[in-house]
Design an enzyme around this catalytic site. Structure first.
Site, PDB file in Angstrom:
ATOM      1  N   LYS A   1      -7.661  -7.447  10.571  1.00 20.59           N
ATOM      2  CA  LYS A   1      -8.899  -7.125   9.839  1.00 20.59           C
ATOM      3  C   LYS A   1     -10.165  -7.415  10.655  1.00 20.59           C
ATOM      4  O   LYS A   1     -11.195  -6.776  10.447  1.00 20.59           O
ATOM      5  CB  LYS A   1      -8.952  -7.897   8.512  1.00 20.59           C
ATOM      6  CG  LYS A   1      -7.982  -7.372   7.475  1.00 20.59           C
ATOM      7  CD  LYS A   1      -8.177  -8.056   6.133  1.00 20.59           C
ATOM      8  CE  LYS A   1      -7.167  -7.547   5.118  1.00 20.59           C
ATOM      9  NZ  LYS A   1      -7.331  -8.136   3.793  1.00 20.59           N
TER      10      LYS A   1
ATOM     11  N   GLY B   1      -9.630 -18.237   5.798  1.00 22.16           N
ATOM     12  CA  GLY B   1      -9.228 -17.050   6.563  1.00 22.16           C
ATOM     13  C   GLY B   1     -10.056 -15.822   6.197  1.00 22.16           C
ATOM     14  O   GLY B   1     -11.133 -15.917   5.600  1.00 22.16           O
ATOM     15  N   GLY B   2      -9.530 -14.646   6.549  1.00 26.79           N
ATOM     16  CA  GLY B   2     -10.241 -13.389   6.330  1.00 26.79           C
ATOM     17  C   GLY B   2     -10.520 -13.113   4.858  1.00 26.79           C
ATOM     18  O   GLY B   2     -11.628 -12.699   4.500  1.00 26.79           O
ATOM     19  N   ALA B   3      -9.541 -13.333   3.999  1.00 25.43           N
ATOM     20  CA  ALA B   3      -9.740 -13.052   2.569  1.00 25.43           C
ATOM     21  C   ALA B   3     -10.819 -13.963   1.986  1.00 25.43           C
ATOM     22  O   ALA B   3     -11.620 -13.543   1.143  1.00 25.43           O
ATOM     23  CB  ALA B   3      -8.427 -13.236   1.820  1.00 25.43           C
TER      24      ALA B   3
ATOM     25  N   SER C   1       0.796  -1.229   0.000  1.00 28.49           N
ATOM     26  CA  SER C   1       0.000   0.000   0.000  1.00 28.49           C
ATOM     27  C   SER C   1       0.831   1.282   0.000  1.00 28.49           C
ATOM     28  O   SER C   1       0.535   2.210  -0.762  1.00 28.49           O
ATOM     29  CB  SER C   1      -0.945   0.006   1.197  1.00 28.49           C
ATOM     30  OG  SER C   1      -1.795  -1.097   1.122  1.00 28.49           O
TER      31      SER C   1
ATOM     32  N   GLY D   1      -3.808 -11.897  -8.149  1.00 28.88           N
ATOM     33  CA  GLY D   1      -4.492 -10.963  -7.254  1.00 28.88           C
ATOM     34  C   GLY D   1      -4.105  -9.501  -7.423  1.00 28.88           C
ATOM     35  O   GLY D   1      -4.556  -8.647  -6.648  1.00 28.88           O
TER      36      GLY D   1
HETATM   37  P1  NAP Z   1      -4.575 -16.168   6.298  1.00 31.52           P
HETATM   38  O1  NAP Z   1      -5.718 -15.837   7.193  1.00 31.52           O
HETATM   39  O2  NAP Z   1      -3.191 -16.158   6.835  1.00 31.52           O
HETATM   40  O3  NAP Z   1      -4.781 -17.620   5.642  1.00 31.52           O
HETATM   41  C1  NAP Z   1      -5.917 -17.987   4.944  1.00 31.52           C
HETATM   42  C2  NAP Z   1      -6.193 -19.464   5.093  1.00 31.52           C
HETATM   43  O4  NAP Z   1      -5.273 -20.222   4.328  1.00 31.52           O
HETATM   44  C3  NAP Z   1      -6.072 -20.023   6.491  1.00 31.52           C
HETATM   45  O5  NAP Z   1      -7.200 -19.722   7.244  1.00 31.52           O
HETATM   46  C4  NAP Z   1      -5.893 -21.510   6.236  1.00 31.52           C
HETATM   47  O6  NAP Z   1      -7.168 -22.142   6.066  1.00 31.52           O
HETATM   48  C5  NAP Z   1      -5.143 -21.510   4.906  1.00 31.52           C
HETATM   49  N1  NAP Z   1      -3.707 -21.744   5.089  1.00 31.52           N
HETATM   50  C6  NAP Z   1      -2.830 -20.934   5.732  1.00 31.52           C
HETATM   51  N2  NAP Z   1      -1.584 -21.459   5.672  1.00 31.52           N
HETATM   52  C7  NAP Z   1      -1.698 -22.626   4.994  1.00 31.52           C
HETATM   53  C8  NAP Z   1      -0.780 -23.647   4.628  1.00 31.52           C
HETATM   54  N3  NAP Z   1       0.499 -23.544   4.937  1.00 31.52           N
HETATM   55  N4  NAP Z   1      -1.262 -24.697   3.931  1.00 31.52           N
HETATM   56  C9  NAP Z   1      -2.568 -24.801   3.601  1.00 31.52           C
HETATM   57  N5  NAP Z   1      -3.491 -23.862   3.941  1.00 31.52           N
HETATM   58  C10 NAP Z   1      -3.055 -22.805   4.614  1.00 31.52           C
HETATM   59  O7  NAP Z   1      -4.583 -15.187   5.060  1.00 31.52           O
HETATM   60  P2  NAP Z   1      -5.705 -14.228   4.443  1.00 31.52           P
HETATM   61  O8  NAP Z   1      -5.638 -12.901   5.078  1.00 31.52           O
HETATM   62  O9  NAP Z   1      -7.043 -14.907   4.410  1.00 31.52           O
HETATM   63  O10 NAP Z   1      -5.116 -14.059   2.964  1.00 31.52           O
HETATM   64  C11 NAP Z   1      -4.966 -15.168   2.112  1.00 31.52           C
HETATM   65  C12 NAP Z   1      -4.131 -14.792   0.887  1.00 31.52           C
HETATM   66  O11 NAP Z   1      -4.816 -13.811   0.137  1.00 31.52           O
HETATM   67  C13 NAP Z   1      -2.763 -14.188   1.233  1.00 31.52           C
HETATM   68  O12 NAP Z   1      -1.824 -14.685   0.318  1.00 31.52           O
HETATM   69  C14 NAP Z   1      -2.972 -12.702   1.018  1.00 31.52           C
HETATM   70  O13 NAP Z   1      -1.779 -12.030   0.661  1.00 31.52           O
HETATM   71  C15 NAP Z   1      -3.960 -12.721  -0.133  1.00 31.52           C
HETATM   72  N6  NAP Z   1      -4.799 -11.506  -0.222  1.00 31.52           N
HETATM   73  C16 NAP Z   1      -4.765 -10.821  -1.394  1.00 31.52           C
HETATM   74  C17 NAP Z   1      -5.566  -9.710  -1.554  1.00 31.52           C
HETATM   75  C18 NAP Z   1      -5.549  -8.971  -2.851  1.00 31.52           C
HETATM   76  O14 NAP Z   1      -6.020  -7.827  -2.911  1.00 31.52           O
HETATM   77  N7  NAP Z   1      -5.052  -9.575  -3.910  1.00 31.52           N
HETATM   78  C19 NAP Z   1      -6.404  -9.276  -0.510  1.00 31.52           C
HETATM   79  C20 NAP Z   1      -6.416 -10.009   0.679  1.00 31.52           C
HETATM   80  C21 NAP Z   1      -5.594 -11.143   0.809  1.00 31.52           C
HETATM   81  P3  NAP Z   1      -7.435 -23.624   6.697  1.00 31.52           P
HETATM   82  O15 NAP Z   1      -6.793 -23.608   8.058  1.00 31.52           O
HETATM   83  O16 NAP Z   1      -8.915 -23.740   6.754  1.00 31.52           O
HETATM   84  O17 NAP Z   1      -6.788 -24.607   5.790  1.00 31.52           O
END
Ligand code: NAP
Length: 250
Positions: free
Chosen positions: A67, A132-134, A18, A233
């Site tokens: 978030k 997760g949150g996304a 950002s 993304g």
């Molecule tokens: P997060 O909360 O850290 O992780 C999301 C989910 O992924 C976790 O709840 C888990 O689900 C799974 N996970 C995490 N580590 C893992 C692993 N090693 N192996 C398998 N599953 C795993 O992240 P988030 O905030 O939701 O974001 C997810 C991704 O989206 C990130 O890469 C972030 O950078 C990206 N993002 C991009 C944008 C954009 O604008 N492009 C916006 C927001 C986020 P389970 O425990 O249920 O398996």
């Protein structure tokens, strides 16, 4: 001229997109009178202090891991942020009666606007990898558009969640849209990808990866090799930032 301050709250913020995005935008568009900085706070309880010490701040972005944790500190949520329970943008309103903070989720806008042009008639079911949150913003958009949604998780916790082991040929063909909402494959772990049966994908599949670094993740590459449409993304990231800018300035 007083400077209107903007900033990102999160921890850690070593690779924040950002600050660089807004610095480039201000320069490119000749925008003056604004600054954008990082507020790296080790715990959410530090947020009121940030607010107090920055009387010129007009808005924040919020990222991992705050978030959801930021919500109790806000006075109001817009409808979509309320529905998914996650905020990535805050507008600071200064009134005679004091400061009022309103939370928004612009990930929803970014994902919706970049997904819609890719959708075809047969894309009526989707798998969301990660919970997760996304993933919440992703689910909200998919359901609003009218797709059926199934979560894939390492630890399925409800009827709407399945494990990676459940994914077979029929699953990835019956659910042609697959959204990677996990951090798997993100720089520097670029040789990793979610464990799905790539060999059964075909040109009916649409693989959307929320990751924006690298440009083409291994998830996307393996999908493209099978003829699937792929999307990273980056577009979502830019649109969520632009939507936040619009919110701060209206
Ligand atoms: P997060 O909360 O850290 O992780 C999301 C989910 O992924 C976790 O709840 C888990 O689900 C799974 N996970 C995490 N580590 C893992 C692993 N090693 N192996 C398998 N599953 C795993 O992240 P988030 O905030 O939701 O974001 C997810 C991704 O989206 C990130 O890469 C972030 O950078 C990206 N993002 C991009 C944008 C954009 O604008 N492009 C916006 C927001 C986020 P389970 O425990 O249920 O398996």
């Amino acid at each position: 001229m007083s400077i209107k301050k903007l900033g990102l709250i999160g921890y850690p913020l070593t690779h924040s997109f950002s600050a660089r995005y807004f610095a480039d935008k201000f320069e490119r568009e000749g925008i003056i009178g604004f600054s954008y900085g990082n507020f790296e706070i080790p715990k959410i309880e530090d947020f009121p202090e940030i607010l107090k010490n920055n009387p010129d701040v007009i808005g924040f972005n919020v990222t991992i891991p705050y978030k959801e944790q930021i919500i109790p500190y806000l006075d109001e949520l817009d409808e979509e942020a309320q529905e998914i329970g996650a905020v990535n943008t805050i507008k600071v309103l200064r009134t005679e009666s004091g400061i009022k903070l309103k939370g928004y989720n612009t990930d929803i806008y970014g994902f919706r606007e970049t997904l819609k042009p890719l959708l075809k008639m047969h894309h009526y079911k989707a798998l969301i990898l990660g919970t997760g949150g996304a993933a919440k913003a992703v689910e909200y958009v998919l359901r609003k558009i009218g797709l059926s949604v199934l979560y894939i998780s390492r630890n399925p916790k409800s009827e709407s969640e399945r494990s990676y082991e459940d994914l077979n040929q029929f699953a990835v063909q019956d659910f042609p849209v697959i959204v990677n909402s996990t951090p798997i494959g993100m720089h520097p772990q670029i040789d990793d990808c979610p464990s799905i049966p790539y060999e059964h994908l075909n040109s009916n599949n649409l693989l959307y990866d929320l990751i924006y670094n690298p440009d083409q993740t291994l998830f996307m590459k393996k999908g493209a090799e099978q003829g699937a449409i792929t999307q990273n993304g980056l577009g979502m990231l830019k649109l969520q930032a632009e939507k936040a800018w619009e919110i701060w300035n209206t």
